[in-house]
Design a protein around this motif. Structure first.
Motif, short mmCIF file in Angstrom:
data_model
loop_
_atom_site.label_atom_id
_atom_site.label_comp_id
_atom_site.label_asym_id
_atom_site.label_seq_id
_atom_site.Cartn_x
_atom_site.Cartn_y
_atom_site.Cartn_z
N THR A 119 0.90 -1.19 -0.13
CA THR A 119 -0.03 -0.38 0.08
C THR A 119 0.84 1.25 0.05
O THR A 119 1.87 1.44 0.99
CB THR A 119 -1.17 -0.09 1.46
N MET A 333 -6.66 2.78 4.63
CA MET A 333 -6.74 2.00 3.22
C MET A 333 -6.39 0.94 3.42
O MET A 333 -6.13 -0.58 4.89
CB MET A 333 -4.87 2.93 2.94
N ASP A 361 -8.54 -0.67 -3.99
CA ASP A 361 -8.40 -0.19 -3.41
C ASP A 361 -9.52 0.64 -2.48
O ASP A 361 -10.25 1.43 -3.15
CB ASP A 361 -7.40 1.22 -3.79
N LEU A 363 -10.73 3.88 0.48
CA LEU A 363 -9.77 5.05 1.02
C LEU A 363 -10.35 5.73 2.06
O LEU A 363 -11.68 6.19 2.37
CB LEU A 363 -8.71 6.29 0.77
N GLN A 365 -11.10 8.65 4.63
CA GLN A 365 -10.46 9.93 6.11
C GLN A 365 -11.47 10.62 6.67
O GLN A 365 -12.14 11.50 5.81
CB GLN A 365 -9.85 10.76 4.55
N LYS A 450 -5.11 9.39 -3.71
CA LYS A 450 -4.77 9.21 -2.87
C LYS A 450 -4.40 11.14 -3.54
O LYS A 450 -4.37 12.21 -3.18
CB LYS A 450 -3.69 9.07 -2.43
N TYR A 454 -6.98 13.01 -1.19
CA TYR A 454 -6.11 12.80 -0.07
C TYR A 454 -5.79 14.24 0.29
O TYR A 454 -6.05 15.01 -0.62
CB TYR A 454 -5.12 11.92 -0.36
#
Length: 670
Positions: A119, A333, A361, A363, A365, A450, A454
C-alpha cells in the motif's frame, strides 16, 4: 559454440521451479562488489519466470543478501542506496523516503513484495523506510515500462522485494546494533537502536519462518537543547510468520501474516507575532498484511500459480500547538490484490504465458471525526487486468519477448499497453561475453485515490496538499537500449541508454501554491507532456582476489515539453563508487560513496538544491561459530544540509557511528 535446438535451449534456460531455484540466488548483485559467483543469480521480476540475471531478456539489477549484510542495511531505503542511478528523497512532510528511477517519480514506481503490491503509505507513494529486512533475500530493480507483467504504477519501473526461501532443518540469526550522531544526539547514547531476528526450519514438506525487526531512533537536532528537531523521532517494528508446504518438487502452497507499526514525532516552531510557538506532530501507523499463494507444475510442463494479498494501512496524526491538541486526522486504506498466471511448456522455440490481476483500493479519511473526502469520506477504485507474453528464441543467440497488458479501471475505463524486448548474445568466448538488450514499451498509470482525494494538512506550518479529482491518467513511451560486457572474469561493464516520454505527467511543483486564508494550498496537476532521457553506466573490477572495485554514473536530462523547463527534483548527475576488501581472514572492509549534482527545486525562482557527496564505511569481523561483529560510519565526512536554506535538499542526517553483532546458529538440511 555448440548448437542446441531452440526449444531445447529454451527449456534449459527457463525453469519454472518456484522456490527451488530461488535458493541458489542469495549471494550476488550488480550493486555488490564481491567476486562473481559460479552461477549468476536467479531473477523473476521482469518476466515472472525464473531466469538467471545474465540470461534475462529484460535488464534487471539486483541487490543481494550479501550486499545487505555487508553494508548493514536496516530498511529497504538503506538497501537501495547504492543502486546506480536511483534517487532517494524524503517524503514531503513525513518521516520517510521515496524512490525515483530515470527521472520518473516515486508515484510511477511500483514497489512489490514477492510480486504483490504494498500500500502507498503517504501522498501517493510507498515509503521505502517502512519495510525492514530480516526476511529479505534480495531486491530486484527493473527500470522503465519494459515489462508487460505489471500494470498501473509501473510506468517508471518496478522494485520487487524477494523474501528468503525457507530451508528445511533449523537455523536462525539474531542481530543487535546501536549508534550515535555525536553532538546532535537528543538523548543519551545510543540515539539509534536496532534489533533483528529470524528463526526458520522444518521438514522437506512442511516449513515455517518467524522474523522480526525493531528500530528506535530518538532523532537529532542541530541544537539538542532547543525544542525543534531536524530529525524526527521514529520507532518501527515489523513481525511476520510464514508457512510453506511442499508436497513435491512440482508444487508449493504458502501463507504469510505480518504486521508493521510505526510511531513518529516531529518538533518544530512557527512564528506567530510576537512569539515563536512550539509545535509538534505525532503519527501512529499500522500495516497488517496477509498474503498466500500456490503453484503447481504438471507432468506435461504446464505451470499454474495464484497468489493474493489483503492489506490494511491505518494512520492517525495529531497536531499540537503550544501544548494543546489541534486537528486529528485518521486515514484508513484497504488493498486487495489477486494474480493468476499460467505458463505453457516450451514449444517450437516459444514460451507462452497468460495471466490476470484483480485489484481494489479503498480510502477513508476524517479530520476531528468529520469526513474529509467526497462520498461520506470514502473513495474506492478497482481494476481488472489481463496480460499475455510470448518468449521466442530465434536461434542460439537471439531472443524476442513480446507482451501486452489490458487494464479496465472502474474510474477510467480500458487501456491496452504493448511491450517488446530483444536480447542478443553478440559475443561469447570462454570468460568473455557480450549481451545487447533493447526494450520498447508503453506505460499507463491511473491517478490513485490519494492523488485525487487525499488531503495532507500541514497548515500549522503554512501549507496543505490537496488531491485533484479531475486528474487524467498518465501514459508513456519507454525505450531502453544497452548491453552487458564481461571482459574475462575480472571486469564487467554495463551501459544503458533510456528515453521516457510522458503525457499528462502528474506532479506538484513548489511554485503552484495558491494562498487561501493565509495557508498555501498545493494541488496535484497534470503538467502536460514531459520527457526524461539519459545514460546509465556501471563497471565492476575484481582487481585482486581480495579487492573488488565498482563505479557507476548516470546522466539524466528532463524537460517539461509544455514550458521547455527542466522538471523539478531530478538531478542531472548521480555517481556511485564502491570498494570491498578482504583485509585479513574473516575481516571485510566495505566503502560506498555517492554523489548527486544540484537539482531544480522551484521553476518560478529557479531555486536549486546544491550538489553533495557522502561516504559510508563498514568493517565486518568474523569471530567463528557464527559470530560476526561490525563497526560502521554513515556519512563519514558529516555532509549535512543547510537547514536555513529552504532549497537545500542535501543529506538530512549527519555522521552516524554504529556498532553491533550478528549471531547465526543452526544450519539448513542439505
Amino acid at each position: 559454440m555448440p548448437h542446441h535446438p531452440p526449444a531445447r535451449r529454451l527449456r534449459r534456460n527457463i525453469r519454472v521451479r518456484w522456490g527451488w531455484l530461488i535458493g541458489t540466488a542469495a549471494a550476488t548483485s550488480i550493486a555488490s562488489a564481491q567476486p562473481a559467483p559460479a552461477l549468476s543469480p536467479i531473477v523473476v521480476t521482469a518476466t515472472r519466470t525464473e531466469r538467471t540475471v545474465d540470461d534475462a531478456p529484460v535488464r534487471t539489477e539486483v541487490v543481494g543478501r550479501d550486499e545487505i549484510e555487508r553494508t548493514r542495511a536496516v530498511t529497504l531505503k538503506d538497501a537501495l542506496e547504492n543502486v546506480p542511478g536511483l534517487q532517494l528523497r524524503e517524503v514531503h512532510g513525513k518521516s520517510g523516503y521515496e524512490v525515483t528511477l530515470q527521472g520518473m517519480t516515486s508515484d510511477q514506481v511500483l514497489v512489490l513484495v514477492d510480486g504483490l503490491p504494498i500500500t502507498a503509505s503517504t501522498g501517493s507513494t510507498v515509503d521505502i523506510s517502512q519495510y525492514l529486512l530480516s526476511a529479505v533475500d534480495r531486491v530486484e530493480v527493473v527500470k522503465g515500462a519494459s515489462s508487460a507483467q505489471y500494470g498501473s504504477a509501473a510506468i517508471g519501473g518496478v522494485i520487487n522485494v524477494i523474501t528468503r526461501p525457507i530451508q528445511p532443518g533449523f537455523s536462525g540469526q539474531v542481530t543487535v546494533d546501536a549508534g550515535s550522531r555525536g553532538s546532535q544526539d537528543v538523548s543519551s547514547w545510543p540515539t539509534r537502536k536496532h534489533g533483528q531476528f529470524l528463526l526458520e526450519g522444518g521438514s522437506d514438506t512442511l516449513r515455517a519462518r518467524l522474523s522480526g525487526d525493531a528500530v528506535k531512533d530518538a532523532g537529532f537536532a542541530v541544537n539538542p537543547d532547543g525544542w525543534a528537531r531536524q530529525g524526527d523521532a521514529v520507532e518501527r517494528q515489523q513481525v511476520a510468520l510464514r508457512l510453506a508446504w511442499h508436497p513435491s518438487r512440482s508444487g508449493e502452497v504458502w501463507a504469510e501474516a505480518g504486521t508493521y507499526a510505526e510511531d513518529d514525532e516531529q518538533r518544530y516552531t512557527t512564528y506567530v507575532p510576537p512569539n515563536e510557538v512550539l509545535q509538534r506532530k505525532t503519527e501512529e501507523i499500522t500495516r497488517d498484511r496477509i498474503a498466500s499463494g500456490a503453484r503447481w507444475t504438471f507432468e506435461n510442463g504446464v505451470s499454474v500459480q495464484a497468489k493474493g494479498v489483503a492489506e490494511g494501512y491505518d494512520s492517525e496524526s495529531i497536531e499540537y500547538a503550544g501544548g494543546a491538541a489541534g486537528s486529528r486526522r485518521n486515514a484508513e486504506m484497504r488493498m486487495r490484490h489477486l494474480t493468476l498466471q499460467t505458463d505453457l511448456p516450451a514449444w517450437a522455440g516459444q514460451l507462452w504465458q497468460f495471466g490476470a490481476d484483480v485489484h481494489e483500493d479503498t480510502l477513508d479519511q476524517t479530520v476531528n471525526g468529520v469526513p474529509e473526502l467526497d462520498g461520506n469520506g470514502r473513495a474506492k477504485r478497482s481494476s481488472n487486468e489481463l496480460f499475455v507474453q510470448n518468449d521466442i528464441v530465434l536461434g542460439d543467440d537471439w531472443e524476442l519477448l513480446l507482451g501486452a497488458r489490458y487494464q479496465d479501471d472502474s474510474d477510467f475505463g480500458g487501456h491496452l499497453a504493448p511491450k517488446a524486448s530483444l536480447k542478443a548474445n553478440v559475443y561469447s568466448s570462454g570468460d568473455w561475453r557480450g549481451v545487447l538488450r533493447a526494450s520498447v514499451g508503453q506505460g499507463y498509470r491511473v491517478p490513485n485515490l490519494k492523488e485525487r482525494h487525499y488531503r495532507f494538512d500541514h497548515s500549522s506550518i503554512g501549507y496543505v496538499v490537496i488531491g485533484d479529482p479531475n486528474l487524467k491518467p498518465e501514459s508513456s513511451d519507454s525505450v531502453q537500449l544497452g548491453g552487458t560486457f564481461d571482459f574475462g572474469p575480472a571486469v564487467k561493464v554495463d551501459a544503458n541508454l533510456f528515453y521516457n516520454r510522458v503525457k499528462d505527467l502528474i506532479q506538484i511543483d513548489q511554485d503552484n501554491g495558491v494562498p487561501v486564508n493565509g495557508i498555501t494550498e498545493y494541488r496535484y496537476e497534470n503538467v502536460g507532456r514531459a520527457r526524461t532521457q539519459g545514460l546509465e553506466t556501471a563497471v565492476r573490477w575484481q582487481a585482486t582476489p581480495s579487492l573488488t572495485l565498482q563505479a557507476a554514473y548516470t546522466r539524466t536530462d528532463t524537460e517539461d515539453l509544455e514550458t521547455g523547463l527542466e522538471l523539478t527534483r531530478r538531478p542531472k548527475d548521480i555517481a556511485r563508487i564502491g570498494l570491498d576488501w578482504a583485509a585479513a581472514p574473516g575481516t571485510q572492509v566495505s566503502v560506498r560513496g555517492r554523489y548527486q549534482s544540484s537539482e531544480l527545486v522551484n521553476t518560478a525562482t529557479q531555486g536549486r538544491s546544491p550538489a553533495f557527496g557522502t561516504v559510508d564505511a563498514t568493517v565486518n569481523q568474523q569471530f567463528g561459530h557464527g559470530l560476526t561483529g561490525f563497526l560502521g560510519v554513515s556519512n563519514l565526512f558529516d555532509r549535512q544540509r543547510d537547514f536555513a536554506d529552504a532549497n537545500d535538499f542535501g543529506p538530512l542526517s549527519g555522521r552516524l557511528i554504529y556498532l553491533g553483532v550478528t549471531y547465526a546458529f543452526g544450519k539448513p538440511t542439505p
